[in-house]
Scaffold this motif. Structure first.
Motif, PDB file in Angstrom:
ATOM      1  N   LYS A   1       0.941  -1.206   0.036  1.00  0.00           N
ATOM      2  CA  LYS A   1      -0.051  -0.057  -0.191  1.00  0.00           C
ATOM      3  C   LYS A   1       0.999   1.382  -0.037  1.00  0.00           C
ATOM      4  N   ASP A   2       0.396   2.307  -0.454  1.00  0.00           N
ATOM      5  CA  ASP A   2       0.947   3.400  -0.432  1.00  0.00           C
ATOM      6  C   ASP A   2       0.320   4.564   0.702  1.00  0.00           C
ATOM      7  N   PHE A   3      -0.683   3.972   1.498  1.00  0.00           N
ATOM      8  CA  PHE A   3      -1.441   5.029   2.222  1.00  0.00           C
ATOM      9  C   PHE A   3      -0.647   5.495   3.520  1.00  0.00           C
ATOM     10  N   LEU A   4      -0.665   6.659   3.753  1.00  0.00           N
ATOM     11  CA  LEU A   4       0.122   7.104   4.550  1.00  0.00           C
ATOM     12  C   LEU A   4      -0.620   6.772   6.265  1.00  0.00           C
TER      13      LEU A   4
ATOM     14  N   TYR B   1      -1.731   6.638   9.899  1.00  0.00           N
ATOM     15  CA  TYR B   1      -2.098   7.503  10.909  1.00  0.00           C
ATOM     16  C   TYR B   1      -1.337   7.186  12.274  1.00  0.00           C
TER      17      TYR B   1
ATOM     18  N   ASP C   1       2.480  10.177   9.843  1.00  0.00           N
ATOM     19  CA  ASP C   1       2.006  11.445   9.980  1.00  0.00           C
ATOM     20  C   ASP C   1       3.028  12.077  10.854  1.00  0.00           C
TER      21      ASP C   1
ATOM     22  N   ILE D   1       6.563  12.308   9.203  1.00  0.00           N
ATOM     23  CA  ILE D   1       6.511  13.521   8.407  1.00  0.00           C
ATOM     24  C   ILE D   1       6.504  14.780   9.132  1.00  0.00           C
TER      25      ILE D   1
ATOM     26  N   THR E   1       2.874   9.799  -3.718  1.00  0.00           N
ATOM     27  CA  THR E   1       1.809   9.813  -2.359  1.00  0.00           C
ATOM     28  C   THR E   1       3.007  10.740  -1.511  1.00  0.00           C
TER      29      THR E   1
ATOM     30  N   THR F   1       2.383  14.876  -0.556  1.00  0.00           N
ATOM     31  CA  THR F   1       2.278  15.504   0.697  1.00  0.00           C
ATOM     32  C   THR F   1       3.280  16.519   1.071  1.00  0.00           C
TER      33      THR F   1
END
Lengths: 500, 257
Positions: free
Chosen positions: B152-155, B157, B161, B164, B210, B214
């Motif tokens: 997956k490339d989903f940040l 939670y 976050d 980053i 992604t 961001t």
């Protein structure tokens, strides 16, 4: 019946002058209905009664002379103004009851019923009541969205789903002019309140955890956007929203001028509305409670209830009132106040399993299911909207969770890439919501959470008017998540919501 | 045995510390079981049975939790904490990646187990209204990794976050000339619990893009380049929590001066 302590009823003079009670079937002066172009003065505080008490609308820096003001003047060919669908008595939204009243009083001639979006479809005979049934029965306005979605946040988008029309009871999703084949999709939605706007625009954290990106930047000022406007989040800021509204609802042929945009934005940021007095328990800022519109006006927006002021803790003072204050209330008033205070706790503390709800159970990582309460999603202090961009699929518009309705169009969405995390490859929906904006099948059915203020003035609820009253809201959640609320808890939630 | 050999190979490139922990690493695919404990919000338990050993693990502490309709890839290490609030020994650190393999949803009652009262994880960010302290220099070229769920490339939670947010605070102070974001994919196939697993090569590019998007939103105006690489190797970055597979599934934000 005892009178409440006098201070409960102290209202500013301006409000008293215009405070008019319920009834409202004609005869009321000035009229409860704000018609376009009347040139009335909007007082700094304006009260309207509804079945649960009195709603108060505050205009910061008011009174405001509405003559010539673009929110109140008819700007387009239909003779409508913004105020037509965003009425002060209806918490700057529009109740189905108000729509019915206008129909009856004007024999359907009020500009509210303009063919374009105040009827089920412009192709229907406009003089018939049934051609406006969605507006009259459920307070719904037709919203036309382009298909296929071309861009999102300024980036080109190719939708990862196809859409077909299963059923078109109103004619606005088929034929030569309408429907996906003709490049448009008609969905039907409730007007959202244009008030307490600083909360909807507030940015709490730099990320959108539901989308997995940092927040998008506003094309106008380069700042992060809250993502909390419109059911489908198609407008990221007030400028884009008002241009959309002027082109569609007002059928305005010219563009809004810079001066009009400025006036609209300035006004939208100055209006605050909330319940001020409850029939059951008196003023919401008395007896230790701290609700009402003035506090909304004066507070910092965007705080997360779980790390700051708990959501609806405004009513904590009513949990246990000082004996001398309690003695001034009737037993019924005291009981109502305690019920509201309990409702606030039920809202925050009664846990249930949230299941198969995209935006919460996917993709964010909370897991499916996840145990939490109403406040998980409705988490902003004093507003009850979502601090993070609030696109969540509660199921209000999508089968099997939505109620079976024959008068709404039904679409079949087929995911061409990855299947939807909970519905799979094929989804049946009345309104794809945010999916129509982002072009993602995973977003089909997501609807942006609204605020929870002024609910008493603006039934029915949810984006498609699924819940006809506040009890209907609680009943929907009970059906959706098998919560197991006791009768008392349901009533406490209803009383809480009636006091917001 | 086979698993241990595989682990050894994977971890060859990591530090002595990580290598030392290798023996304890656990990795398997299974259908998750939800135990309906109630100690307040987010207190439900996730359990996962390693079919090879018959061991049931508590995998609740994963930053990305299971979906009861899909199989999970479990990766973790037995917890140093012997407490069993969910009724099984815990893996911690642990990761649970959702796979596209359907499962029969299964929920079991609390059976007297308390679950865990929710506490804010260490990796959480403050609201924007809270000023971030300016990080100390030296402001020289530096790399900030972020990590992903399998394929997956989903940040993530309360994980990415936070990583980053820290990186951005440093970048804003350091003012590099540009950022180079490199996405990695663990494309070398491996068989886990009889399931052949390999990340798609495209996910390397998806991760780069992604994170680049961001970064463009968080530090507008700063040039961001993207690169991608397959056949990712493990690293010893402590923010991967000593889990070699987690360290492979990453993107790196490199600040260049």
């Amino acid at each position: 019946m005892h009178l409440l302590p006098q201070k409960s009823f102290v209202v500013p003079l301006a409000a008293l002058i215009l405070a008019v009670s319920g009834g409202a079937r004609g005869g009321e002066t000035p009229d409860r209905w704000w018609a376009p172009g009347e040139g009335r003065v909007l007082p700094a505080a304006l009260d309207y009664a509804n079945e649960n008490g009195t709603l108060r609308t505050l205009t910061v820096g008011g009174p405001l002379d509405t003559a010539g003001h673009p929110f109140f003047e008819p700007l387009g060919k239909d003779g409508r103004a913004c105020v037509t669908c965003h009425q002060p008595a209806d918490a700057m939204s529009l109740s189905a009851a108000s729509a019915q009243r206008q129909w009856d009083r004007t024999d359907g001639k009020d500009p509210l019923f303009a063919a374009y979006d105040g009827s089920n479809c412009p192709t229907l005979p406009q003089d018939k009541r049934e051609s406006h049934s969605l507006l009259l029965d459920r307070g719904l306005i037709r919203i036309e969205r382009p298909w296929p979605t071309k861009s999102f946040n300024g980036k080109p988008v190719k939708p990862d789903f196809t859409i077909e029309v299963v059923r078109d009871p109103n004619g606005c999703n088929s034929g030569p002019q309408y429907g996906p084949q003709a490049g448009k999709i008609s969905v039907y939605r409730r007007p959202r309140p244009v008030a307490n706007m600083k909360y909807l625009l507030a940015v709490g954290f730099p990320f959108d955890p539901k989308q997995g990106y940092a927040l998008p930047l506003d094309p106008d000022d380069g700042k992060p956007q809250s993502g909390n406007l419109m059911a489908d989040n198609r407008a990221g800021n007030l400028r884009i929203q008002m241009e959309d509204a002027a082109n569609t609802h007002l059928q305005m042929l010219k563009a809004l001028t810079a001066a009009q945009r400025q006036q609209l934005q300035d006004f939208e940021l100055r209006v605050f509305t909330a319940m001020q007095v409850t029939n059951g328990g008196g003023a919401v800022d008395s007896g230790g409670a701290k609700a009402g519109p003035a506090r909304l006006r004066d507070s910092e927006p965007g705080a997360l209830g779980s790390i700051g002021e708990p959501v609806w803790s405004e009513f904590k003072g009513w949990e246990k009132m000082p004996a001398d204050e309690a003695a001034m209330l009737t037993p019924e008033q005291l009981a109502f106040r305690q019920s509201v205070a309990r409702g606030a706790r039920v809202f925050r503390e009664k846990m249930f399993l949230i299941t198969d709800t995209a935006g919460i159970n996917s993709r964010i990582g909370f897991g499916n299911p996840v145990r939490n309460s109403c406040v998980f999603c409705h988490n902003m202090s004093q507003m009850g909207n979502d601090v993070a961009p609030g696109q969540v699929d509660l199921g209000t518009t999508t089968l099997p969770f939505a109620d079976p309705w024959q008068d709404l169009p039904l679409f079949r969405v087929t995911c061409t890439g990855r299947p939807h995390p909970h519905y799979g490859k094929v989804i049946y929906t009345y309104d794809p919501g945010f999916g129509l904006t982002s072009g993602k099948c995973a977003d089909v059915g997501k609807i942006t959470l609204q605020s929870m203020r002024g609910l008493s003035a603006r039934a029915p609820y949810f984006s498609n008017g699924l819940a006809k009253d506040l009890r209907g809201v609680v009943d929907y959640y009970e059906r959706r998540y098998s919560i197991g609320y006791s009768e008392q808890e349901k009533q406490d939630l209803v009383n809480l919501m009636s006091a917001l | 045995m086979k698993r241990l050999a595989l682990l050894g190979a994977l971890c060859a490139a990591t530090t002595a510390q990580a290598a030392q922990d290798t023996g304890a690493l656990v990795r398997f695919v299974t259908c998750p079981v939800y135990r309906d404990t109630d100690a307040g919000r987010k207190s439900g338990c996730w359990l996962a049975d390693d079919r090879d050993t018959g061991q049931r693990w508590d995998v609740t502490e994963s930053p990305y939790k299971p979906d009861w309709n899909f199989a999970v890839l479990v990766e973790g290490r037995p917890s140093a904490n012997a407490a069993q609030p969910c009724g099984s020994p815990a893996l911690d650190p642990v990761r649970t990646s959702r796979l596209d393999i359907p499962c029969t949803r299964h929920m079991i009652p609390a059976e007297g187990f308390p679950g865990r009262r929710y506490t804010l994880p260490r990796r959480n960010i403050g609201p924007l209204s809270v000023a971030r302290p300016v990080p100390p220099g030296p402001y020289v070229a530096r790399t900030f990794p972020v990590y992903f769920e399998f394929d997956k490339d989903f940040l993530v939670y309360q994980y990415d976050d936070w990583l980053i947010d820290n990186a951005v605070t440093w970048i804003r102070a350091a003012r590099p000339k540009k950022l180079v974001v490199t996405g990695y994919a663990a494309t070398a196939p491996e068989t886990v619990s009889g399931v052949k697993l390999a990340e798609r090569p495209e996910v390397a590019k998806e991760r780069a893009e992604t994170i680049a998007e961001t970064m463009r939103r968080l530090v507008p105006g700063l040039a961001v380049e993207t690169k991608w690489k397959t056949a990712a190797k493990p690293t010893d970055d402590p923010e991967a929590d000593g889990l070699p597979w987690q360290s492979q599934r990453r993107a790196e934000i490199r600040a260049v001066f």
